[in-house]
Design a protein around this motif. Structure first.
Motif, mmCIF file in Angstrom:
data_model
loop_
_atom_site.group_PDB
_atom_site.id
_atom_site.type_symbol
_atom_site.label_atom_id
_atom_site.label_comp_id
_atom_site.label_asym_id
_atom_site.label_seq_id
_atom_site.Cartn_x
_atom_site.Cartn_y
_atom_site.Cartn_z
ATOM 1 N N PRO A 164 0.810 -1.234 0.000
ATOM 2 C CA PRO A 164 0.000 0.000 0.000
ATOM 3 C C PRO A 164 0.839 1.278 0.000
ATOM 4 O O PRO A 164 0.455 2.271 -0.631
ATOM 5 C CB PRO A 164 -0.823 -0.119 1.289
ATOM 6 N N GLN A 165 1.958 1.277 0.712
ATOM 7 C CA GLN A 165 2.795 2.478 0.729
ATOM 8 C C GLN A 165 3.402 2.757 -0.643
ATOM 9 O O GLN A 165 3.519 3.921 -1.059
ATOM 10 C CB GLN A 165 3.899 2.321 1.775
ATOM 11 N N ALA A 166 3.774 1.684 -1.342
ATOM 12 C CA ALA A 166 4.306 1.861 -2.689
ATOM 13 C C ALA A 166 3.226 2.397 -3.630
ATOM 14 O O ALA A 166 3.499 3.250 -4.486
ATOM 15 C CB ALA A 166 4.867 0.539 -3.202
ATOM 16 N N ILE A 167 2.009 1.886 -3.485
ATOM 17 C CA ILE A 167 0.893 2.400 -4.293
ATOM 18 C C ILE A 167 0.661 3.877 -4.002
ATOM 19 O O ILE A 167 0.422 4.687 -4.926
ATOM 20 C CB ILE A 167 -0.391 1.583 -4.020
ATOM 21 N N GLU A 168 0.745 4.243 -2.763
ATOM 22 C CA GLU A 168 0.551 5.655 -2.387
ATOM 23 C C GLU A 168 1.602 6.543 -3.039
ATOM 24 O O GLU A 168 1.294 7.619 -3.559
ATOM 25 C CB GLU A 168 0.613 5.780 -0.864
ATOM 26 N N GLN A 169 2.858 6.086 -3.030
ATOM 27 C CA GLN A 169 3.927 6.874 -3.642
ATOM 28 C C GLN A 169 3.744 6.976 -5.155
ATOM 29 O O GLN A 169 3.862 8.069 -5.735
ATOM 30 C CB GLN A 169 5.281 6.238 -3.326
ATOM 31 N N ALA A 170 3.441 5.845 -5.799
ATOM 32 C CA ALA A 170 3.244 5.858 -7.243
ATOM 33 C C ALA A 170 2.066 6.757 -7.627
ATOM 34 O O ALA A 170 2.121 7.497 -8.624
ATOM 35 C CB ALA A 170 3.008 4.436 -7.752
ATOM 36 N N THR A 171 1.007 6.707 -6.840
ATOM 37 C CA THR A 171 -0.176 7.533 -7.107
ATOM 38 C C THR A 171 0.164 9.011 -7.012
ATOM 39 O O THR A 171 -0.270 9.820 -7.859
ATOM 40 C CB THR A 171 -1.295 7.176 -6.119
ATOM 41 N N ALA A 172 0.930 9.382 -6.015
ATOM 42 C CA ALA A 172 1.305 10.791 -5.846
ATOM 43 C C ALA A 172 2.110 11.278 -7.051
ATOM 44 O O ALA A 172 1.881 12.393 -7.554
ATOM 45 C CB ALA A 172 2.110 10.957 -4.558
ATOM 46 N N TRP A 173 3.030 10.456 -7.513
ATOM 47 C CA TRP A 173 3.827 10.861 -8.680
ATOM 48 C C TRP A 173 2.961 10.961 -9.937
ATOM 49 O O TRP A 173 3.080 11.927 -10.694
ATOM 50 C CB TRP A 173 4.951 9.848 -8.920
ATOM 51 N N LEU A 174 2.098 9.981 -10.169
ATOM 52 C CA LEU A 174 1.256 10.010 -11.362
ATOM 53 C C LEU A 174 0.266 11.175 -11.321
ATOM 54 O O LEU A 174 0.023 11.829 -12.339
ATOM 55 C CB LEU A 174 0.509 8.680 -11.516
ATOM 56 N N ALA A 175 -0.320 11.414 -10.157
ATOM 57 C CA ALA A 175 -1.300 12.494 -10.029
ATOM 58 C C ALA A 175 -0.653 13.854 -10.233
ATOM 59 O O ALA A 175 -1.296 14.787 -10.754
ATOM 60 C CB ALA A 175 -1.973 12.421 -8.665
ATOM 61 N N GLY A 176 0.603 13.987 -9.836
ATOM 62 C CA GLY A 176 1.292 15.265 -9.967
ATOM 63 C C GLY A 176 2.001 15.458 -11.289
ATOM 64 O O GLY A 176 2.576 16.519 -11.543
ATOM 65 N N ALA A 177 1.974 14.452 -12.140
ATOM 66 C CA ALA A 177 2.709 14.526 -13.404
ATOM 67 C C ALA A 177 1.992 15.409 -14.413
ATOM 68 O O ALA A 177 0.760 15.427 -14.488
ATOM 69 C CB ALA A 177 2.886 13.128 -13.978
ATOM 70 N N LYS A 178 2.768 16.129 -15.190
ATOM 71 C CA LYS A 178 2.213 16.920 -16.276
ATOM 72 C C LYS A 178 2.142 16.101 -17.572
ATOM 73 O O LYS A 178 1.266 16.334 -18.403
ATOM 74 C CB LYS A 178 3.070 18.168 -16.497
ATOM 75 N N ASN A 179 3.066 15.174 -17.717
ATOM 76 C CA ASN A 179 3.103 14.388 -18.949
ATOM 77 C C ASN A 179 3.477 12.937 -18.624
ATOM 78 O O ASN A 179 4.550 12.462 -18.968
ATOM 79 C CB ASN A 179 4.115 14.983 -19.931
ATOM 80 N N PRO A 180 2.576 12.207 -17.944
ATOM 81 C CA PRO A 180 2.882 10.807 -17.601
ATOM 82 C C PRO A 180 2.780 9.903 -18.834
ATOM 83 O O PRO A 180 2.084 10.223 -19.803
ATOM 84 C CB PRO A 180 1.814 10.449 -16.570
ATOM 85 N N LEU A 181 3.466 8.779 -18.772
ATOM 86 C CA LEU A 181 3.469 7.820 -19.875
ATOM 87 C C LEU A 181 3.442 6.407 -19.305
ATOM 88 O O LEU A 181 4.174 6.095 -18.366
ATOM 89 C CB LEU A 181 4.729 7.994 -20.731
ATOM 90 N N ILE A 182 2.593 5.552 -19.880
ATOM 91 C CA ILE A 182 2.574 4.134 -19.542
ATOM 92 C C ILE A 182 3.249 3.368 -20.671
ATOM 93 O O ILE A 182 2.958 3.592 -21.847
ATOM 94 C CB ILE A 182 1.128 3.620 -19.349
ATOM 95 N N VAL A 183 4.149 2.463 -20.308
ATOM 96 C CA VAL A 183 4.787 1.571 -21.281
ATOM 97 C C VAL A 183 4.351 0.142 -20.960
ATOM 98 O O VAL A 183 4.518 -0.320 -19.829
ATOM 99 C CB VAL A 183 6.321 1.682 -21.219
ATOM 100 N N CYS A 184 3.779 -0.543 -21.945
ATOM 101 C CA CYS A 184 3.320 -1.925 -21.727
ATOM 102 C C CYS A 184 3.766 -2.806 -22.878
ATOM 103 O O CYS A 184 4.159 -2.319 -23.941
ATOM 104 C CB CYS A 184 1.804 -1.973 -21.549
ATOM 105 N N GLN A 185 3.670 -4.111 -22.642
ATOM 106 C CA GLN A 185 4.175 -5.058 -23.637
ATOM 107 C C GLN A 185 3.344 -6.323 -23.755
ATOM 108 O O GLN A 185 3.275 -6.925 -24.817
ATOM 109 C CB GLN A 185 5.615 -5.429 -23.269
ATOM 110 N N ARG A 186 2.730 -6.750 -22.645
ATOM 111 C CA ARG A 186 2.004 -8.014 -22.671
ATOM 112 C C ARG A 186 0.884 -8.002 -21.648
ATOM 113 O O ARG A 186 0.989 -7.375 -20.594
ATOM 114 C CB ARG A 186 2.946 -9.183 -22.404
ATOM 115 N N GLY A 187 -0.190 -8.723 -21.977
ATOM 116 C CA GLY A 187 -1.293 -8.885 -21.042
ATOM 117 C C GLY A 187 -1.292 -10.274 -20.454
ATOM 118 O O GLY A 187 -0.359 -11.058 -20.649
#
Length: 585
Positions: A228-251
């Motif tokens: 949960p703490q890692a999710i909280e940190q990742a959420t804060a960074w994504l929410a504060g980003a001006k130009n976030p990007l997701i990179v994916c490769q496989r489902g």
């Protein structure tokens, strides 16, 4: 002195009598292996048999109707194809299958398939016979010269680096439990192949009935939840980003990752770049999908979320900005099995990929939504990307076809549910894909000959689904096509195979030009070690197994040929091979 045959040493009469009595009254080690596979959910045993299979064959023959308690055997006349069929079956079902080959020589041929499975975390229950351990007095003991020549000090060492767990069966009473344990380990995240070596003697010997026959001894560990703490940190960074990007490769085979990632990206206005796809995640028309141009996208991003991508980018071609936060998520976000993978990781969140995406999506709901301007910018990027794809495709639609044009034409016949297995064809952006898990590309390991048998495995899993294999001519040869077409006919698998015929290993030529863009090879009329001419008559190879075949010389002929192929599949239920002449890329 009693004469002893130099080839067939005689088992003592006493041992033989005891063995036959026990065989009638008790299940054998081979029975235990087969019954445990079935109890653990394995549908098929993809097999290429040898002398070590005698107890397995006897078990199938002796049990008759009871054979329903064992996986259905499927004969595959080449070991690499056999493993790839299990690979393809898993991709569309999420259920690992069993593959069994003949001692070390069969295992050697199977290694290519295991390399590919290992590179993409695909579980296979890999088994092989092992030269008998004993020379006399036991049922199953050695009887031929090859059983001396085939023995190794450590047969499992051939595949140990490619599997999560390996073991050699010693006693028949352990057989069922070892199979169950191997299956549970294979399906515990990160999922992957396991290997069990099976000497002939314990397969022959009586195995006690399990107290809970038909019930697995062990089950896979439950998927892990992210911190949960890692999710909280990742959420804060994504929410504060001006130009976030997701990179994916496989489902994942169940499609949970595709559904969650698509919803998260759209809800929160985050651009998605799908790169080097092995199992596509995003539908082609998703407004947040902006293409694989990471040389442009990656340096401009201030937060990068890497979603279970073994090869997220090529370091020499693109890197994140020095100030960017880079978050990696997945069951093993650092991909410990890769010796060198030097991507920066500001945060690595270990956990089931779908659970992690769901947690991020929920946490982001507490933050202000993305601005309309950002959403519009991403949508415009999507439109520009698709327009570029369309322009490239159209350029290859006249004269000798381009790979991009072939991908476009194949997309036109897939409908809502059709799937494509692609090896050395155009990459996933050139296909129009209705949803996740519609495109399956060869793994980062690049073991050639994968796509055709993997597509057969997928077709076996669902005989009614339209399955198309698009494969380069060099890769087609690596696929052991005689074996593959025999399997397709023997099991009624109406696969459409499209061979991209440029009479060359284009990948070899292109990789040379990448290293020496202005070298001698770039000016050569014929690049050394890449020419395959004169090419075989590929249609004649397939026609030997009664396939419907067609040669396409001009790009404009391809739509009609594919339309006819679909009709043959639907009406005649037989395999199709189309040889398409394509230009050098």
């Amino acid at each position: 002195m009693t004469a002893i045959s130099p080839v067939h040493h005689q088992v003592s009469a006493k041992a033989k009598t005891a063995f036959m009595t026990n065989a009638r009254d008790n299940p054998s080690g081979a029975d235990a292996v087969l019954f445990s596979l079935k109890a653990n959910g394995v549908d098929y045993l993809f097999a290429n048999a040898g002398s070590d299979f005698a107890p397995i064959i006897e078990s199938y023959a002796r049990r008759g109707e009871e054979g329903k308690r064992a996986p259905k055997p499927v004969i595959v006349p080449h070991e690499a194809a056999l493993v790839a069929m299990a690979h393809g079956y898993y991709l569309v079902t999420g259920r690992p299958q069993a593959a069994m080959v003949h001692v070390n020589v069969g295992l050697a041929n199977a290694v290519m398939g295991l390399i590919n499975a290992h590179a993409d975390d695909v579980p296979v229950i890999m088994m092989s016979g092992r030269t008998p351990l004993t020379e006399h007095d036991r049922p199953g003991a050695r009887r031929t010269p090859i059983q001396y020549g085939q023995e190794q000090f450590d047969q499992s060492g051939m595949v140990r680096e490619l599997v999560k767990w390996d073991y050699e069966l010693r006693y028949a009473e352990n057989a069922a439990n070892l199979v169950s344990r191997g299956y549970a380990i294979a399906m515990s995240e990160p999922v992957g192949a396991v290997y069990l070596s099976l000497p002939r003697e314990p397969l022959c010997e009586p195995a006690p009935k399990s107290r809970e026959e038909g019930t697995p001894l062990q089950v896979a560990a439950s998927p892990t939840a992210p911190d949960p703490q890692a999710i909280e940190q990742a959420t804060a960074w994504l929410a504060g980003a001006k130009n976030p990007l997701i990179v994916c490769q496989r489902g994942d085979p169940a499609g949970r990752v595709a559904a969650l990632l698509g919803a998260l990206a759209e809800r929160h206005g985050i651009a998605v770049s799908e790169v080097f796809a092995t199992r596509n995640v995003m539908p082609s028309d998703h407004p947040m999908l902006v293409g694989p141009n990471l040389a442009e996208l990656l340096p401009a991003a201030d937060v990068v979320l890497v979603v279970d991508a073994p090869v997220a980018w090529i370091e020499s071609a693109a890197q994140p900005a020095e100030t960017a936060k880079v978050i990696h998520v997945g069951p093993d976000p650092l991909f410990a099995r890769m010796p060198v993978r030097s991507y920066r990781a500001s945060l690595a969140i270990a956990g089931n990929t779908a659970r992690t995406l769901a947690a991020l999506d929920a946490a982001l709901e507490a933050h202000p939504p993305a601005t309309t301007a950002r959403r519009n910018t991403i949508a415009a990027g999507h439109s520009a990307y698709r327009a570029k794809v369309a322009k490239t495709t159209e350029a290859g639609s006249r004269g000798v076809a381009s790979k991009a044009w072939v991908a476009h034409c194949v997309s036109e016949i897939l409908g809502n549910d059709g799937i494509v297995f692609n090896e050395r064809g155009a990459p996933s952006p050139f296909y129009t894909l209705k949803a996740g898990n519609r495109f399956f590309g060869n793994t980062p390991a690049g073991g050639l000959g994968w796509a055709l048998p993997a597509a057969l495995g997928a077709q076996l899993a669902d005989r009614e689904r339209l399955v198309v294999c698009v494969v380069g001519d060099g890769s087609y040869m690596f696929a052991n096509p005689v074996a593959c077409h025999q399997v397709a006919e023997a099991h009624g698998l109406p696969l459409i195979t499209v061979i991209l015929n440029n009479s060359a290993w284009d990948a070899v030529r292109l990789s040379t030009l990448e290293v020496y863009p202005e070298g001698y090879a770039s000016r050569a009329n014929d690049v050394p070690l890449s020419d395959l001419s004169p090419v075989p008559d590929y249609c004649a190879i397939a026609a030997g197994s009664r396939a419907w075949t067609c040669v396409v010389e001009e790009a404009g002929e391809l739509p009609a040929a594919l339309s006819k192929a679909v009709a043959v599949v639907r009406e005649e239920r037989r395999q199709v091979v189309i040889d398409v002449r394509v230009r050098a890329e």
